[in-house]
Design an enzyme around this catalytic site. Structure first.
Site, PDB file in Angstrom:
ATOM      1  CB  SER A  75      40.793  46.162  37.606  1.00  0.00           C
ATOM      2  OG  SER A  75      41.833  45.195  37.640  1.00  0.00           O
ATOM      3  CG  ASP A 237      37.034  37.597  38.326  1.00  0.00           C
ATOM      4  OD1 ASP A 237      37.507  37.422  39.470  1.00  0.00           O
ATOM      5  OD2 ASP A 237      37.229  38.608  37.637  1.00  0.00           O
ATOM      6  CG  HIS A 240      39.559  41.401  38.988  1.00  0.00           C
ATOM      7  ND1 HIS A 240      39.127  40.738  37.856  1.00  0.00           N
ATOM      8  CD2 HIS A 240      40.314  42.440  38.559  1.00  0.00           C
ATOM      9  CE1 HIS A 240      39.598  41.356  36.782  1.00  0.00           C
ATOM     10  NE2 HIS A 240      40.311  42.390  37.181  1.00  0.00           N
TER      11      HIS A 240
END
Length: 350
Positions: A75, A237, A240
């Protein structure tokens, strides 16, 4: 047992335990499990929609043939949390390479959100047909969160780098970031995450250098700097990176990708001792890199030999930062008349 005592034992298990955390007592394992559940609850569920795909052509109006770049990993490579393609690491890296190399760039993403090192083989399979000039790999964070043994992680990474190098691609690996600064992770899990991720980063460095690639340490990019400004550099969040975080990530990687492509100014070719650069055995250099922001390591020779008594020789560098280049949206084809590239490769590349 106090949290501090638990943290010390858990971190020691992460650093030195050959079997990971499986050998810990039930009490310590219970603390770790509870903290992990709390962290997942704070972070929340993953987005259903994938990040914008940065694959395409960059550097409109610049000369060819295009520099081909493959982006592999998890990611952090895909740009999870970015809303616009211009904000993703792929677009930021490709836009900067086009600017500083003054060349057209074709970037293709093969990274997958949630990927672990064990998923690299499939990504390499898909990347090889485009015959990349350079491959950027960002992997390792999910190996830590899934408690994959570093020896396993490193084996998968080594195999991937070896295949890419054999195909004449330059390989730049951004090593595992310091997960001990992620805000939702509470002690003692935070200490474990930090110890485990740093150990993995050092092991990745040694493995990549051994296969002929180069590494850039990301521990401090996603470490103290992020910890000092979590609201700015972490996304909603708190796990990330944010848009600013991805910009910082790209800023550290771009100088090393340019170096791998032999696109650096003449005055930066030699080592600069006053900047802390020099030649060291790989193990010693890997430990330094884990603790120094944006450190690049690349294999070298002394007296015609790659290896000394203490292992491989490496050049340790702190590349000069480049000016910020805004990310651009990619074009789907090289020019108005060229066919759209397929996953098999950019057909219009000369």
């Amino acid at each position: 047992m106090s949290k501090a005592s638990a943290a010390r034992k858990l971190a020691a298990a992460a650093l030195y335990g050959g079997g990971g955390l499986s050998a810990l007592g039930a009490g310590l394992y219970g603390v770790l499990t509870a903290e992990a559940k709390l962290a997942r609850k704070t972070i929340g569920p993953a987005r259903d929609e994938p990040p914008p795909d940065a694959s395409g052509w960059y550097g409109r109006g610049r000369p060819g043939p295009a520099i081909k770049i493959a982006l592999l990993g998890d990611s952090s490579a895909a740009g999870y949390g970015a809303d616009r393609v211009e904000e993703t690491p792929g677009a930021l890296i490709a836009s900067a390479i086009a600017e500083f190399a003054d060349r057209r760039v074709y970037l293709k993403e093969f990274c997958v959100v949630g990927a672990k090192s064990s998923d690299l083989a499939a990504q390499v399979d898909r990347a090889l047909p485009i015959e990349p000039d350079a491959t950027v790999i960002l992997i390792g964070g999910n190996d830590v969160t899934h408690t994959m043994r570093p020896s396993q992680s490193v084996r998968y990474l080594s195999e991937g780098v070896r295949r890419l190098i054999s195909a004449d691609a330059q390989v730049v690996v951004g090593t595992c970031p310091d997960l001990g600064t992620v805000q939702p992770i509470a002690p003692p899990l935070r200490q474990v995450a930090r110890a485990w991720s740093r150990r993995l980063a050092a092991a990745q460095t040694i493995a990549v250098i051994g296969e002929g690639g180069r590494t850039v340490s990301l521990g401090d990019v996603l470490g103290p700097e992020f910890a000092a400004a979590p609201a700015l550099l972490f996304g909603p969040d708190q796990f990330h990176p944010s848009v600013e975080g991805y910009r910082a990530l790209a800023g550290v990687l771009v100088p090393s990708v340019l170096a791998a492509l032999q696109r650096v100014p003449a005055e930066e070719i030699g080592l600069e001792a006053f900047r802390g650069e020099g030649v060291l055995p790989v193990t010693r250099a890997a430990i330094r890199a884990v603790n120094e922001p944006g450190t690049e390591l690349d294999g070298t020779e002394i007296g015609g030999r790659r290896t000394g008594v203490r292992g491989l020789w490496v050049e340790l560098r702190h590349r000069r930062s480049r000016k910020d280049v805004p990310g651009e949206a990619p074009e789907s084809q090289e020019n108005a008349t060229a066919p759209v590239p397929t996953e098999g490769g950019p057909e219009a590349v000369g």
